[in-house]
Scaffold this motif. Structure first.
Motif, PDB file in Angstrom:
ATOM      1  N   ASN A  24       0.779  -1.341   0.023  1.00 45.13           N
ATOM      2  CA  ASN A  24       0.191  -0.076   0.168  1.00 45.13           C
ATOM      3  C   ASN A  24       1.049   1.178  -0.104  1.00 45.13           C
ATOM      4  OD1 ASN A  24       0.568   0.729   2.741  1.00 45.13           O
ATOM      5  ND2 ASN A  24      -0.638  -1.201   3.287  1.00 45.13           N
ATOM      6  N   HIS A  25       0.192   2.306  -0.110  1.00 41.26           N
ATOM      7  CA  HIS A  25       0.722   3.705  -0.275  1.00 41.26           C
ATOM      8  C   HIS A  25       1.547   4.098   1.069  1.00 41.26           C
ATOM      9  CE1 HIS A  25       0.070   4.933  -4.598  1.00 41.26           C
ATOM     10  NE2 HIS A  25      -0.886   4.007  -4.233  1.00 41.26           N
ATOM     11  N   PHE A  26       1.095   3.720   2.259  1.00 39.04           N
ATOM     12  CA  PHE A  26       1.481   3.988   3.450  1.00 39.04           C
ATOM     13  C   PHE A  26       2.723   3.452   3.477  1.00 39.04           C
ATOM     14  CE2 PHE A  26       2.539   3.528   7.994  1.00 39.04           C
ATOM     15  CZ  PHE A  26       1.973   4.651   8.461  1.00 39.04           C
ATOM     16  N   GLN A  27       2.867   2.086   3.136  1.00 45.31           N
ATOM     17  CA  GLN A  27       4.183   1.458   3.239  1.00 45.31           C
ATOM     18  C   GLN A  27       5.330   1.971   2.437  1.00 45.31           C
ATOM     19  OE1 GLN A  27       3.242  -2.333   2.255  1.00 45.31           O
ATOM     20  NE2 GLN A  27       2.138  -2.723   4.215  1.00 45.31           N
ATOM     21  N   LEU A  28       4.828   2.653   1.077  1.00 48.18           N
ATOM     22  CA  LEU A  28       5.655   2.813   0.188  1.00 48.18           C
ATOM     23  C   LEU A  28       6.342   4.506   0.686  1.00 48.18           C
ATOM     24  CD1 LEU A  28       7.006   3.121  -2.686  1.00 48.18           C
ATOM     25  CD2 LEU A  28       4.734   4.127  -3.709  1.00 48.18           C
ATOM     26  N   ASN A  29       5.320   5.454   1.137  1.00 46.78           N
ATOM     27  CA  ASN A  29       5.770   6.682   1.601  1.00 46.78           C
ATOM     28  C   ASN A  29       6.704   6.345   2.830  1.00 46.78           C
ATOM     29  OD1 ASN A  29       4.213   7.892  -0.294  1.00 46.78           O
ATOM     30  ND2 ASN A  29       2.306   8.043   1.231  1.00 46.78           N
ATOM     31  N   TYR A  30       6.354   5.376   3.805  1.00 48.03           N
ATOM     32  CA  TYR A  30       7.543   5.033   4.855  1.00 48.03           C
ATOM     33  C   TYR A  30       8.578   4.974   4.513  1.00 48.03           C
ATOM     34  CZ  TYR A  30       9.403   2.554   8.644  1.00 48.03           C
ATOM     35  OH  TYR A  30      10.215   2.010   9.766  1.00 48.03           O
ATOM     36  N   LEU A  31       8.745   4.093   3.196  1.00 50.04           N
ATOM     37  CA  LEU A  31      10.034   3.724   2.459  1.00 50.04           C
ATOM     38  C   LEU A  31      10.887   4.852   1.951  1.00 50.04           C
ATOM     39  CD1 LEU A  31       9.224   0.197   1.105  1.00 50.04           C
ATOM     40  CD2 LEU A  31      10.760   0.579   3.368  1.00 50.04           C
ATOM     41  N   HIS A  32       9.871   5.903   1.403  1.00 51.52           N
ATOM     42  CA  HIS A  32      10.336   6.855   0.822  1.00 51.52           C
ATOM     43  C   HIS A  32      11.209   7.777   2.103  1.00 51.52           C
ATOM     44  CE1 HIS A  32       7.827   7.199  -3.025  1.00 51.52           C
ATOM     45  NE2 HIS A  32       8.796   6.355  -3.141  1.00 51.52           N
ATOM     46  N   GLY A  33      10.611   7.787   3.017  1.00 49.96           N
ATOM     47  CA  GLY A  33      11.219   8.499   4.120  1.00 49.96           C
ATOM     48  C   GLY A  33      12.512   8.155   4.736  1.00 49.96           C
ATOM     49  N   LEU A  34      12.631   6.765   4.435  1.00 49.85           N
ATOM     50  CA  LEU A  34      13.976   5.995   4.845  1.00 49.85           C
ATOM     51  C   LEU A  34      15.011   6.125   3.883  1.00 49.85           C
ATOM     52  CD1 LEU A  34      12.581   3.288   7.262  1.00 49.85           C
ATOM     53  CD2 LEU A  34      13.473   5.443   7.741  1.00 49.85           C
ATOM     54  N   ASN A  35      14.692   6.743   2.629  1.00 50.04           N
ATOM     55  CA  ASN A  35      15.388   6.657   1.481  1.00 50.04           C
ATOM     56  C   ASN A  35      15.859   5.279   1.003  1.00 50.04           C
ATOM     57  OD1 ASN A  35      15.707   9.496   1.089  1.00 50.04           O
ATOM     58  ND2 ASN A  35      17.273   9.524   2.854  1.00 50.04           N
ATOM     59  N   CYS A  36      15.001   4.328   1.050  1.00 47.79           N
ATOM     60  CA  CYS A  36      14.906   3.008   0.696  1.00 47.79           C
ATOM     61  C   CYS A  36      14.942   3.104  -0.784  1.00 47.79           C
ATOM     62  CB  CYS A  36      14.130   2.138   1.395  1.00 47.79           C
ATOM     63  SG  CYS A  36      14.131   0.505   0.633  1.00 47.79           S
ATOM     64  N   HIS A  37      16.060   2.265  -1.490  1.00 46.04           N
ATOM     65  CA  HIS A  37      16.139   2.623  -2.888  1.00 46.04           C
ATOM     66  C   HIS A  37      15.253   1.787  -3.767  1.00 46.04           C
ATOM     67  CE1 HIS A  37      18.516   3.266  -6.626  1.00 46.04           C
ATOM     68  NE2 HIS A  37      18.433   2.031  -6.827  1.00 46.04           N
ATOM     69  N   ALA A  38      15.139   0.660  -3.497  1.00 46.47           N
ATOM     70  CA  ALA A  38      14.485  -0.332  -4.244  1.00 46.47           C
ATOM     71  C   ALA A  38      13.548  -1.275  -3.521  1.00 46.47           C
ATOM     72  CB  ALA A  38      15.449  -1.326  -4.983  1.00 46.47           C
ATOM     73  N   GLY A  39      12.393  -1.685  -4.094  1.00 45.73           N
ATOM     74  CA  GLY A  39      11.532  -2.643  -3.546  1.00 45.73           C
ATOM     75  C   GLY A  39      10.707  -3.324  -4.578  1.00 45.73           C
ATOM     76  N   GLN A  40       9.654  -4.148  -4.145  1.00 42.87           N
ATOM     77  CA  GLN A  40       8.807  -5.013  -4.691  1.00 42.87           C
ATOM     78  C   GLN A  40       7.582  -5.269  -3.934  1.00 42.87           C
ATOM     79  OE1 GLN A  40      11.815  -8.384  -4.468  1.00 42.87           O
ATOM     80  NE2 GLN A  40      10.081  -9.220  -5.280  1.00 42.87           N
ATOM     81  N   GLY A  41       6.463  -5.539  -4.917  1.00 41.07           N
ATOM     82  CA  GLY A  41       5.300  -6.010  -4.270  1.00 41.07           C
ATOM     83  C   GLY A  41       4.041  -5.842  -4.885  1.00 41.07           C
ATOM     84  N   TYR A  42       2.663  -6.185  -4.218  1.00 38.44           N
ATOM     85  CA  TYR A  42       1.732  -6.093  -5.041  1.00 38.44           C
ATOM     86  C   TYR A  42       1.220  -4.747  -5.420  1.00 38.44           C
ATOM     87  CZ  TYR A  42       0.601 -11.139  -5.163  1.00 38.44           C
ATOM     88  OH  TYR A  42       0.532 -12.319  -5.122  1.00 38.44           O
ATOM     89  N   LEU A  43       1.752  -3.753  -4.580  1.00 39.76           N
ATOM     90  CA  LEU A  43       1.258  -2.296  -4.821  1.00 39.76           C
ATOM     91  C   LEU A  43       1.764  -1.813  -6.283  1.00 39.76           C
ATOM     92  CD1 LEU A  43       0.393   0.319  -3.933  1.00 39.76           C
ATOM     93  CD2 LEU A  43       2.453   1.005  -3.137  1.00 39.76           C
ATOM     94  N   PHE A  44       2.849  -2.578  -6.793  1.00 37.57           N
ATOM     95  CA  PHE A  44       3.655  -2.457  -8.075  1.00 37.57           C
ATOM     96  C   PHE A  44       2.957  -3.429  -9.276  1.00 37.57           C
ATOM     97  CE2 PHE A  44       6.462  -0.478  -5.191  1.00 37.57           C
ATOM     98  CZ  PHE A  44       6.556   0.844  -5.784  1.00 37.57           C
TER      99      PHE A  44
END
Length: 846
Positions: A660-680
Motif C-alpha cells: 500500500n501507499h502508506f508503506q511506500l511513503n514510509y520507505l521513501h522517508g527512509l530513503n530506501c532505494h528499491a522494492g517490490q510488492g503487489y502495490l506495483f
C-alpha cells in the motif's frame, strides 16, 4: 503261277528287310540305353551285355562271364542276394529285384538296382533272363550324406528324439539323452517312460500320452520336471506327436530339450523384478501382488489386516553426512533388524528408498499398536556403521483394510498416515483416519506428484518487477517458480519447495529454473529490451553442491549471456555454519560478476556476523516487517536499523512485500532505494512482464484491494456478528470419494444458496472438489455440502472462498432455523464464534 511266286518272294524280302530294320533299331537301343542291360541264363551267367552294363561294373562281358555275379557282389549283400535269387528261380517270385553293392576292379563300391525278368522264347528249352542294371551310386551317396548329416545333428544336438509305444515303452532314443538327463541311450531303450516320473509329473505325462493317442497327428507341447541320473531336478520342454500310422516310425515320437538354465534365469529375473537388490527383500511390485491375495482372502473370510509404512526419519540428512555407501549399509542393517524381529509371521518389503512396508495378518487395533510400538523399540539402541553410531528414528503409518478399500487405497492411506506421523515428530505411529487435515492431504498429494512435474511441463516461471522507489524504473525481475498442478491449480513455492528439498528433486528443479531464466533473458536481449538484472532463488541444498558454480556458469555460457545479469538469492540458513565452501562459492560467483542477495532477511537466524565473513551485495528485507510498519513500533525500529546498516556497509537494499501507499511513503522517508510488492505488480507471466519491460516503468497502483462482486450472491445472506468456526471435510476429489478433513475454517456469512468462508489453505476452483461443512445450530448438527465457485486472497496466506450448495434441503433447514430465531445470538451456535482476526486465529491453530 510264276506271278504268284514273284509276289511271295517280294513279300518275303520285305519281311526280311523289316526284320533287319527292327534288329538294327534294337541293337542301336541296346547299345545306347542309359541303363545297363544284359541277357543271362537261369543260373545268372552272363550271355551278353550292352556297353552301359560293362561301363557301370567296369568289366567286359568276358570278365563278367569268367567271374560270375557272386564274385562281384559285396559280401555284406551276398546272402540276401542269393536268397532272393533262389526264390526267383523256384518261381516263388515272378520278378527279381534287389538294391545291392558291386565291387569294381579298382576295389571301389557302387550301388545298383538290379531287375531280372524271364523271357519267353519259342522252341527254346533254356530260360533266358533279361537283366537291367541302374547305377544309383550318386543317389545313395547323396541320401547317405543327408542321413549322416541328420545323425550328426541328432548326436550333437542338445535336443533328444525319442519313440515310445502306446504303453510307454521306449523303442528309440537319440544319443543326446545322455547330455540332457545323464542316462545313456542303451539304458533307456526298453524301459517305460512312466517309471521315470511320480506325483503330479506322472499324472501330467500320462495325460499327454493319452491325449496324443486319441488325437493322431496332433502336436502337443508342454513342460515337465525330471530328476536326472545325478538326482537333480531338470526342466524339460518338448513336443509329442502320434505317428503310429507312419510306417517308418510306428510309434509316438517325443522330442525334448533341457530348459533348466532358461527357467532358472526366468526365476532369477522374476526375483530381481520383485525383490530389492540391496536387501534381498520383496519390493513394491511384490507387495501389490501380496496385497491382492490378502484382499481376496479378507473379503472371503470377512476378516481384516493392516498395512504399515515405515520411514527412517531424517535419512536424507544422514545420507548426506555419511555418504551413499554408508547410507546403503544403514538400510541393510535396518532391513536385517526388521526381518529378524518380524521373522516369517508378517510380510516385509522395501517399498522405496528408506521406506519399508509390512503386511500384518488378522488382528485388532491393539495388536497393530503393539506391533508398531515393538518395531520402534527395537531401534532404541544406536546402529554402528563403520566409525559412526547412528541413532535410528522411525515413523509408522498404519492403514486397516476393509471391504471398501482396494490395493491403491490401502497403500495411499498407509502413506498418508505415515506423512501425518512424521509431522508429529520422531518415533511416532499413526493410524489412517478421515480426520486428517485437508492441508496435510494436499501436501501428501503434492509430494507424490512432484517427481513428474518437470516431465509433464507443469512448472512455470513468473516475474515480479523490482523497481526504483523514486523513479519507478524497473531495475530487475525476481524469477518466481510456480506449479500449475492439474488438480490443485496454481501451487506456490512455499507449498512445494520444502517437498522438493525433502525428495531431492530440488537440484533438477533449480537447474531447470536457471535455464528457463537464461532462455527468456536471451530472447528479451535479442528483441532489444532493456538490460535489467534477473534475480533467481537458489536452495541451500543446491548451493552446497561442490560443482554448483561451474554448472551455473556452463548454463549461462550456453545462452551466450554476460553472467553480470544474474543475482542469486539465498536464505540465511546458508550462512549459519560459516562453511568454507560457502565462502568459496560466493567469491567465485562475484569473480564472474554475479551478485549475491540474502533473501527474507530478519526471519531466520539473522546475525550481523554474516556481513563480517561474507561479501554480500544485496539485502532483501522480508515483507513481514514492511507489512507491520503502520501498526508495530518494533517492526519500524528493526526496519530502520536494517536500512541504516545496509547504507553504512554499502550494501544494496530491497524492500519486499510493499502492498500500500502508506508503506511506500514510509520507505521513501527512509530513503530506501528499491522494492517490490503487489502495490506495483503481482508476479507476471513472461509475456506480460515483457510488455511491462518494453516501457521500462512500473508505477504503483491506486489500489490493489480486491472487492467481492455483490451480484454473485443470488440469495439473501445472513452475516454472523463474528466469524463462525466450523469443521470442513473434503468429501470428493477428482471423482474419488475421500471423506477426509475435519479442518477448521471460519464462516463469514451464509445463505440458502451458499456460504463464504476463510481459510489458510489454498484450494483450486475445481468443480470436482466437493466440501462438507458441519454446523451446530440449537444443539442440532446440520451438514451443508457444495462446490467452490470463487476465491480471492484477502491477506498473506489467507484466502476467502465462495461455496454453492448442492443440497437445497439442508440449506433450507438452516435458513429456516435462522429465520425462526430472528437473531444471530451466540447462544444459537454450539460452534464457536471467533472475535479475533482471521490472521491471529490461523496463527494460533496451525
Amino acid at each position: 503261277m510264276e506271278n504268284k511266286n514273284n509276289d511271295i518272294r517280294i513279300s518275303l524280302d520285305m519281311y526280311k528287310e523289316s526284320i533287319n530294320q527292327y534288329q538294327k533299331l534294337f541293337k542301336t537301343a541296346y547299345e545306347q540305353l542309359p541303363i545297363g542291360m544284359a541277357f543271362c541264363k537261369s543260373t545268372g551267367e552272363i550271355i551278353d551285355a550292352n556297353p552301359m552294363y560293362e561301363k557301370i561294373l567296369g568289366r567286359s562281358v568276358s570278365e563278367l562271364q569268367h567271374l560270375g555275379w557272386i564274385n562281384i557282389t559285396h559280401p555284406e549283400d551276398l546272402s540276401k542276394d542269393i536268397e532272393n535269387f533262389e526264390k526267383y528261380k523256384e518261381g516263388i517270385k515272378d520278378t527279381y529285384f534287389i538294391t545291392k553293392r558291386f565291387i569294381k576292379p579298382d576295389g571301389s563300391i557302387i550301388w545298383g538296382n538290379v531287375t531280372l525278368v524271364a523271357l519267353s522264347i519259342e522252341n527254346n528249352s533254356q530260360q533266358i533272363n533279361l537283366c537291367t542294371l541302374e547305377d544309383i551310386t550318386e543317389r545313395v551317396q547323396a541320401e547317405e550324406k543327408i542321413i549322416r548329416r541328420f545323425q550328426v545333428l541328432i548326436q550333437e544336438s542338445n535336443e533328444v528324439f525319442e519313440i515310445i509305444k502306446p504303453d510307454g515303452t521306449i523303442v528309440y532314443v537319440s544319443d543326446a539323452v545322455e547330455k540332457v538327463i545323464g542316462y545313456r541311450a542303451e539304458e533307456c531303450i526298453g524301459t517305460n517312460i512312466f517309471d521315470s516320473f511320480e506325483g503330479n509329473e506322472l499324472e501330467k505325462i500320462k495325460t499327454v500320452v493319452a491325449t496324443s493317442i486319441s488325437c493322431p497327428g496332433k502336436k502337443i507341447t508342454g513342460n515337465i520336471t525330471f530328476i536326472n541320473k545325478e538326482g537333480n531336478f531338470v526342466y524339460l520342454e518338448g513336443n509329442m506327436q502320434n505317428l503310429l500310422d507312419e510306417p517308418s516310425i510306428e510309434g509316438i515320437i517325443i522330442n525334448y530339450r533341457d530348459i533348466t538354465k532358461r527357467v532358472e534365469m526366468e526365476k532369477r529375473m522374476a526375483h530381481i523384478s520383485t525383490h530389492d537388490e540391496l536387501t534381498g527383500l520383496p519390493n513394491n511390485l511384490y507387495l501389490r501382488k501380496k496385497l491382492r491375495l490378502h484382499c481376496e482372502h479378507a473379503n472371503k473370510t470377512k476378516t481384516k489386516f493392516a498395512v504399515m509404512m515405515l520411514d527412517i526419519t531424517g535419512f536424507k540428512y544422514i545420507n548426506d553426512i555419511v555418504g551413499y555407501q554408508l547410507g546403503d549399509m544403514i538400510i541393510l542393517k535396518v532391513a536385517k533388524k526388521l526381518k529378524r524381529h518380524l521373522k516369517e509371521k508378517h510380510f516385509l518389503c522395501r517399498y522405496s528408498g528408506d521406506r519399508f512396508a509390512i503386511i500384518v495378518q488378522t488382528g485388532t487395533v491393539d495388536v497393530y499398536k503393539n506391533i508398531a510400538k515393538d518395531i520402534i523399540d527395537i531401534f532404541n539402541t544406536n546402529i554402528k556403521i563403520d566409525k559412526y553410531e547412528v541413532d535410528i528414528n522411525l515413523s509408522i503409518g498404519i492403514s486397516i483394510y476393509d471391504e471398501d478399500k482396494n490395493i491403491d487405497n490401502i497403500i495411499k492411506q498407509a502413506e498418508m498416515a505415515l506423512f501425518w506421523a512424521k509431522k508429529q515428530g520422531k518415533n511416532r505411529y499413526k493410524f489412517y483416519s478421515s480426520d486428517i487435515n485437508i492441508n496435510d492431504y494436499k501436501q501428501f498429494e503434492l509430494r507424490n506428484d512432484l517427481s513428474n512435474a518437470l516431465d509433464n511441463h507443469e512448472l512455470k516461471v513468473y516475474y515480479q518487477p523490482i523497481v526504483n522507489l523514486k523513479t519507478y524504473e524497473i531495475l530487475s525481475a525476481e524469477a518466481l517458480i510456480r506449479w500449475e498442478h492439474p488438480d490443485w491449480g496454481m501451487v506456490s513455492p512455499k507449498e512445494f519447495i520444502s517437498l522438493a528439498e525433502e525428495t531431492e528433486s530440488i537440484i533438477n528443479i533449480g537447474y531447470w529454473l536457471i535455464k528457463e531464466v537464461c532462455s527468456t533473458y536471451r530472447r528479451w536481449l535479442d528483441e532489444g529490451l532493456p538490460k535489467i538484472k534477473m534475480s533467481v532463488n537458489i536452495s541451500s541444498i543446491q548451493f552446497f553442491e561442490n560443482n554448483f558454480v561451474q554448472n551455473l556458469i556452463d548454463i549461462i555460457n550456453e545462452f551466450k549471456i554476460d553472467p553480470y545479469f544474474i543475482i542469486l538469492e539465498i536464505t540465511e540458513s546458508v550462512f549459519i555454519l560459516r562453511d568454507s565452501n560457502v565462502i568459496s562459492h560466493i567469491e567465485k560467483l562475484r569473480s564472474y560478476g554475479i551478485q549475491v542477495a540474502i533473501d527474507d532477511f530478519g526471519t531466520g537466524f539473522s546475525s550481523f556476523e554474516y556481513f563480517k565473513y561474507f561479501n554480500i551485495d544485496i539485502l532483501k528485507i522480508d515483507g513481514s516487517f514492511i507489512k507491520s510498519v503502520n501498526s508495530d513500533k518494533t517492526s519500524n525500529i528493526i526496519t530502520e536499523a536494517m536500512i541504516k546498516l545496509a547504507k553504512k556497509l554499502k550494501i544494496k537494499l530491497v524492500a519486499e512485500g510493499i502492498e500500500n501507499h502508506f508503506q511506500l511513503n514510509y520507505l521513501h522517508g527512509l530513503n530506501c532505494h528499491a522494492g517490490q510488492g503487489y502495490l506495483f505488480s503481482k508476479p507476471l507471466s513472461k509475456e506480460d512482464f515483457r510488455n511491462m519491460l518494453s516501457v521500462n516503468k512500473c508505477e504503483p497502483l491506486d489500489s490493489k484491494k480486491i472487492k467481492v462482486n455483490e451480484e454473485r450472491r443470488k440469495f439473501f445472506r445472513s452475516v454472523f456478528p463474528d466469524l463462525l468456526e466450523v469443521k470442513m471435510t473434503m468429501k470428493e476429489f477428482r471423482g474419488e470419494y475421500l471423506n477426509i478433513g475435519n479442518t477448521k475454517v471460519l464462516v463469514k456469512n451464509i445463505g440458502s444458496g451458499g456460504l463464504c468462508f476463510i481459510s489458510n489453505i489454498i484450494l483450486p476452483i475445481n468443480k470436482e472438489i466437493f466440501l462438507e461443512f458441519k454446523i451446530s445450530l440449537n444443539k442440532q448438527i446440520i451438514k451443508l455440502s457444495g462446490k467452490l465457485v470463487w476465491t480471492c486472497e484477502i491477506d498473506s496466506n489467507l484466502y476467502e472462498y465462495g461455496i454453492e450448495f448442492n443440497d437445497d434441503n439442508q440449506s433450507s433447514m438452516l435458513i429456516e432455523e435462522l429465520n425462526h430465531a430472528g437473531t444471530m445470538e451466540n447462544e444459537m451456535f454450539t460452534d464457536r464464534l471467533i472475535s479475533c482476526s482471521p490472521d491471529d486465529y490461523f496463527k494460533l491453530n496451525i
